[in-house]
Scaffold this motif. Structure first.
Motif, PDB file in Angstrom:
ATOM      1  N   UNK A  92      48.842  46.898  40.430  1.00 34.98           N
ATOM      2  CA  UNK A  92      47.409  47.944  40.752  1.00 34.98           C
ATOM      3  C   UNK A  92      47.647  48.929  41.767  1.00 34.98           C
ATOM      4  N   UNK A  93      47.754  49.609  42.350  1.00 32.49           N
ATOM      5  CA  UNK A  93      47.383  50.978  43.693  1.00 32.49           C
ATOM      6  C   UNK A  93      46.062  51.803  43.882  1.00 32.49           C
ATOM      7  N   UNK A  94      45.142  50.250  44.397  1.00 35.44           N
ATOM      8  CA  UNK A  94      43.584  50.803  44.870  1.00 35.44           C
ATOM      9  C   UNK A  94      43.015  51.207  42.994  1.00 35.44           C
ATOM     10  N   UNK A  95      42.255  51.638  43.435  1.00 31.42           N
ATOM     11  CA  UNK A  95      42.190  52.199  42.240  1.00 31.42           C
ATOM     12  C   UNK A  95      42.420  53.852  41.652  1.00 31.42           C
TER      13      UNK A  95
ATOM     14  N   UNK B 159      47.381  44.563  30.596  1.00 33.46           N
ATOM     15  CA  UNK B 159      46.759  44.322  30.541  1.00 33.46           C
ATOM     16  C   UNK B 159      46.485  43.228  29.718  1.00 33.46           C
ATOM     17  N   UNK B 160      48.424  43.365  28.910  1.00 32.71           N
ATOM     18  CA  UNK B 160      48.512  42.150  27.910  1.00 32.71           C
ATOM     19  C   UNK B 160      48.800  41.196  28.015  1.00 32.71           C
TER      20      UNK B 160
ATOM     21  N   UNK C 114      46.179  36.158  35.288  1.00 32.52           N
ATOM     22  CA  UNK C 114      45.796  35.109  36.065  1.00 32.52           C
ATOM     23  C   UNK C 114      45.797  35.188  37.245  1.00 32.52           C
ATOM     24  N   UNK C 115      47.104  35.322  37.962  1.00 31.63           N
ATOM     25  CA  UNK C 115      47.584  35.162  39.394  1.00 31.63           C
ATOM     26  C   UNK C 115      46.609  35.725  39.666  1.00 31.63           C
ATOM     27  N   UNK C 116      46.198  37.366  39.557  1.00 31.72           N
ATOM     28  CA  UNK C 116      45.353  38.419  40.070  1.00 31.72           C
ATOM     29  C   UNK C 116      44.143  38.332  39.986  1.00 31.72           C
ATOM     30  N   UNK C 117      43.475  37.158  39.307  1.00 25.44           N
ATOM     31  CA  UNK C 117      41.724  37.247  38.689  1.00 25.44           C
ATOM     32  C   UNK C 117      42.087  36.259  40.035  1.00 25.44           C
ATOM     33  N   UNK C 118      43.015  34.913  40.761  1.00 25.58           N
ATOM     34  CA  UNK C 118      43.017  34.818  41.463  1.00 25.58           C
ATOM     35  C   UNK C 118      42.281  35.317  42.789  1.00 25.58           C
ATOM     36  N   UNK C 119      43.530  36.335  43.095  1.00 21.16           N
ATOM     37  CA  UNK C 119      42.843  37.142  44.017  1.00 21.16           C
ATOM     38  C   UNK C 119      42.122  38.351  44.145  1.00 21.16           C
ATOM     39  N   UNK C 120      41.405  38.568  43.547  1.00 24.84           N
ATOM     40  CA  UNK C 120      40.494  39.770  43.136  1.00 24.84           C
ATOM     41  C   UNK C 120      39.656  39.906  41.667  1.00 24.84           C
ATOM     42  N   UNK C 121      38.959  38.846  41.482  1.00 23.25           N
ATOM     43  CA  UNK C 121      38.594  38.625  39.797  1.00 23.25           C
ATOM     44  C   UNK C 121      37.509  40.410  39.734  1.00 23.25           C
ATOM     45  N   UNK C 122      37.163  41.150  40.624  1.00 23.29           N
ATOM     46  CA  UNK C 122      36.460  42.026  40.603  1.00 23.29           C
ATOM     47  C   UNK C 122      37.148  43.956  40.470  1.00 23.29           C
ATOM     48  N   UNK C 123      38.278  43.311  40.562  1.00 23.70           N
ATOM     49  CA  UNK C 123      38.648  44.571  40.620  1.00 23.70           C
ATOM     50  C   UNK C 123      39.042  45.125  39.112  1.00 23.70           C
ATOM     51  N   UNK C 124      38.577  46.737  38.969  1.00 23.03           N
ATOM     52  CA  UNK C 124      38.614  47.090  38.205  1.00 23.03           C
ATOM     53  C   UNK C 124      39.508  47.832  37.670  1.00 23.03           C
ATOM     54  N   UNK C 125      40.808  47.947  36.752  1.00 21.16           N
ATOM     55  CA  UNK C 125      41.805  48.585  36.032  1.00 21.16           C
ATOM     56  C   UNK C 125      41.141  49.993  35.936  1.00 21.16           C
ATOM     57  N   UNK C 126      41.531  50.938  36.725  1.00 26.11           N
ATOM     58  CA  UNK C 126      41.598  52.446  36.764  1.00 26.11           C
ATOM     59  C   UNK C 126      41.829  53.439  35.599  1.00 26.11           C
ATOM     60  N   UNK C 127      41.724  52.328  34.371  1.00 26.05           N
ATOM     61  CA  UNK C 127      41.781  53.448  33.356  1.00 26.05           C
ATOM     62  C   UNK C 127      41.346  52.957  32.162  1.00 26.05           C
TER      63      UNK C 127
ATOM     64  N   UNK D  73      39.023  50.661  32.677  1.00 21.71           N
ATOM     65  CA  UNK D  73      37.736  50.838  33.361  1.00 21.71           C
ATOM     66  C   UNK D  73      36.762  49.413  33.534  1.00 21.71           C
ATOM     67  N   UNK D  74      37.793  47.667  32.876  1.00 22.00           N
ATOM     68  CA  UNK D  74      36.807  46.894  32.926  1.00 22.00           C
ATOM     69  C   UNK D  74      37.541  45.575  34.259  1.00 22.00           C
ATOM     70  N   UNK D  75      36.674  45.318  35.186  1.00 26.34           N
ATOM     71  CA  UNK D  75      37.390  43.968  35.526  1.00 26.34           C
ATOM     72  C   UNK D  75      38.729  43.274  35.251  1.00 26.34           C
ATOM     73  N   UNK D  76      39.207  43.069  35.769  1.00 23.50           N
ATOM     74  CA  UNK D  76      40.803  41.805  35.725  1.00 23.50           C
ATOM     75  C   UNK D  76      39.910  40.535  35.366  1.00 23.50           C
ATOM     76  N   UNK D  77      38.950  40.380  35.491  1.00 25.77           N
ATOM     77  CA  UNK D  77      38.792  39.118  34.743  1.00 25.77           C
ATOM     78  C   UNK D  77      38.251  39.586  33.688  1.00 25.77           C
ATOM     79  N   UNK D  78      37.697  40.363  33.098  1.00 30.68           N
ATOM     80  CA  UNK D  78      37.298  40.898  31.867  1.00 30.68           C
ATOM     81  C   UNK D  78      38.807  40.706  31.082  1.00 30.68           C
ATOM     82  N   UNK D  79      39.255  41.525  31.433  1.00 29.35           N
ATOM     83  CA  UNK D  79      40.534  41.527  31.094  1.00 29.35           C
ATOM     84  C   UNK D  79      41.577  39.751  30.073  1.00 29.35           C
ATOM     85  N   UNK D  80      40.908  39.734  31.508  1.00 26.79           N
ATOM     86  CA  UNK D  80      41.872  37.756  31.249  1.00 26.79           C
ATOM     87  C   UNK D  80      40.875  36.581  29.878  1.00 26.79           C
ATOM     88  N   UNK D  81      39.732  37.190  29.687  1.00 26.58           N
ATOM     89  CA  UNK D  81      38.734  37.150  29.289  1.00 26.58           C
ATOM     90  C   UNK D  81      38.664  37.171  28.101  1.00 26.58           C
TER      91      UNK D  81
END
Length: 175
Positions: A101-104, A120-121, A127-140, A142-150
């Motif tokens: 990811x590059x910012x948004x 997203x797959x 898993x490691x990205x969610x450790x660092x920034x769970x609320x970071x949004x995927x810019x395409x 539009x959901x958080x990386x936590x939601x992608x993982x779930x």
């Protein structure tokens, strides 16, 4: 102007953890780049042909370079750590450094696609990205990386205890 950038690290040949440590050290020496924090280590089953499991982590950077310039430097680090691009897609490799990811922002050119097209797959990156920034949004998406993982189906990924990798540094408010 600098941007928060997330880089995925992976290795499944030789001293996997040692190579990830060497890559982290190399990232910390790049001018106009600061390592902000890094995840724990995760071991994952490989994608693609039969090969040894990968060791993975994600590093958060504060980056003042262009995406293309950082990509060139990451490819140089890979080369210096033994990576040879032999044309085997998803084959074993001593080191793999991917801009996740590059910012948004969305970056799309012939040599670089950000966000990483498979992010997203891939539980081994999420898993490691969610450790660092769970609320970071995927810019395409539009959901958080936590939601992608779930939403992701279970995959063979597990957190490992490190022997050489420095203790994980998470979000600032966790300290």
């Amino acid at each position: 102007m600098s941007t928060n950038v997330y880089v995925g690290l992976g290795s499944n040949e030789g001293d996997r953890e040692g190579r990830l440590v060497a890559a982290l050290e190399a990232l910390s020496r790049i001018d106009a780049v600061a390592v902000l924090r890094h995840s724990s280590l995760f071991e994952s089953a490989p994608v693609g042909p039969s090969q040894p499991p990968f060791l993975n982590a994600v590093v958060a950077l504060d980056c003042g370079l262009s995406p293309q310039r950082l990509l060139t430097i990451l490819q140089r680090i890979e080369h210096d750590l033994g990576r040879r691009r032999d044309g085997v897609r998803w084959g074993p490799r001593p080191i793999d450094l991917d801009i996740l990811l590059w910012g948004g922002e969305v970056v799309a050119d012939a040599n670089l696609q950000v966000p990483h097209l498979e992010l997203h797959k891939r539980r081994f990156a999420l898993e490691p990205l969610v450790e660092l920034a769970p609320d970071l949004k995927h810019p395409v998406l539009g959901v958080t990386v936590r939601d992608l993982l779930i939403r992701l189906a279970p995959q063979d990924v597990r957190r490992l205890s490190a022997t050489q990798w420095p203790e994980a540094r998470f979000l600032e408010h966790d300290s």
